[in-house]
Design an enzyme around this catalytic site. Structure first.
Site, mmCIF file in Angstrom:
data_model
loop_
_atom_site.group_PDB
_atom_site.id
_atom_site.type_symbol
_atom_site.label_atom_id
_atom_site.label_comp_id
_atom_site.label_asym_id
_atom_site.label_seq_id
_atom_site.Cartn_x
_atom_site.Cartn_y
_atom_site.Cartn_z
ATOM 1 N N GLU A 80 12.008 4.574 66.143
ATOM 2 C CA GLU A 80 10.749 5.093 66.462
ATOM 3 C C GLU A 80 9.919 3.825 65.883
ATOM 4 O OE1 GLU A 80 12.796 8.857 64.591
ATOM 5 O OE2 GLU A 80 12.926 6.764 64.438
ATOM 6 N N CYS A 106 11.846 11.172 61.125
ATOM 7 C CA CYS A 106 11.913 11.409 59.621
ATOM 8 C C CYS A 106 10.354 11.227 59.519
ATOM 9 C CB CYS A 106 12.532 10.031 58.876
ATOM 10 S SG CYS A 106 11.686 8.498 58.966
#
Length: 157
Positions: A80, A106
């Site tokens: 990401e 996360c």
């Protein structure tokens, strides 16, 4: 001839991109999409010019650190992070885009996703980070999980 749906197409691309990962623990791929066009791709691995874990080993693995813990001692960036950075390097706005990713993010990546203006996330598998899910929900980021034959909206409690 059966064509894949757009969701299947972009998720398959995320899995293909994950194959470039040099992480010894988990291979993750990400695709940022807007208006059915790929904006950027990313996978988890060490920053450009830094030795990859396949050459140095994994400190988190050697120390027996559980998944989702002590991100700061990992050599790599998450998929990401890399997909957002790749878009930025090429001057591509990601505001209002959809992120297709092989695993849920996360909490660190969730905060980046929120501030980047990404409005939807489509995932294939989970990741053990309840705080990330709570942040995404609070920020109004819609989370979908790929499920045969379509995707389902994930509800965070």
């Amino acid at each position: 001839m059966k064509r894949p749906s757009w969701d299947e197409y972009f998720m398959r691309a995320a899995f293909l991109i994950a194959e470039r990962s040099t992480c010894l623990r988990r291979k993750v791929g990400a695709v940022l999409v807007k208006d059915k066009q790929i904006l950027a791709t990313g996978y988890n691995g060490a920053p450009t010019g830094i030795n990859h874990c396949e050459h140095t080993g994994c400190l988190r693995k050697e120390l027996g650190i559980d998944s989702g813990m002590r991100h700061e001692i990992c050599r790599g960036l998450h998929a990401e992070q890399n997909v957002i950075l790749q878009a930025a390097c090429h001057g591509t706005t990601v505001k209002g885009s959809v992120l297709y990713i092989t695993n849920t993010p996360c909490v660190i990546c969730a905060k980046m996703i929120i501030n980047a203006g990404i409005k939807e996330i489509v995932v294939s598998d989970s990741y053990p980070d309840k705080m990330a899910m709570q942040f995404l929900k609070e920020a109004g980021v819609v989370l979908w999980k790929m499920a045969e034959p379509a995707k389902i909206k994930l509800e965070v409690k």
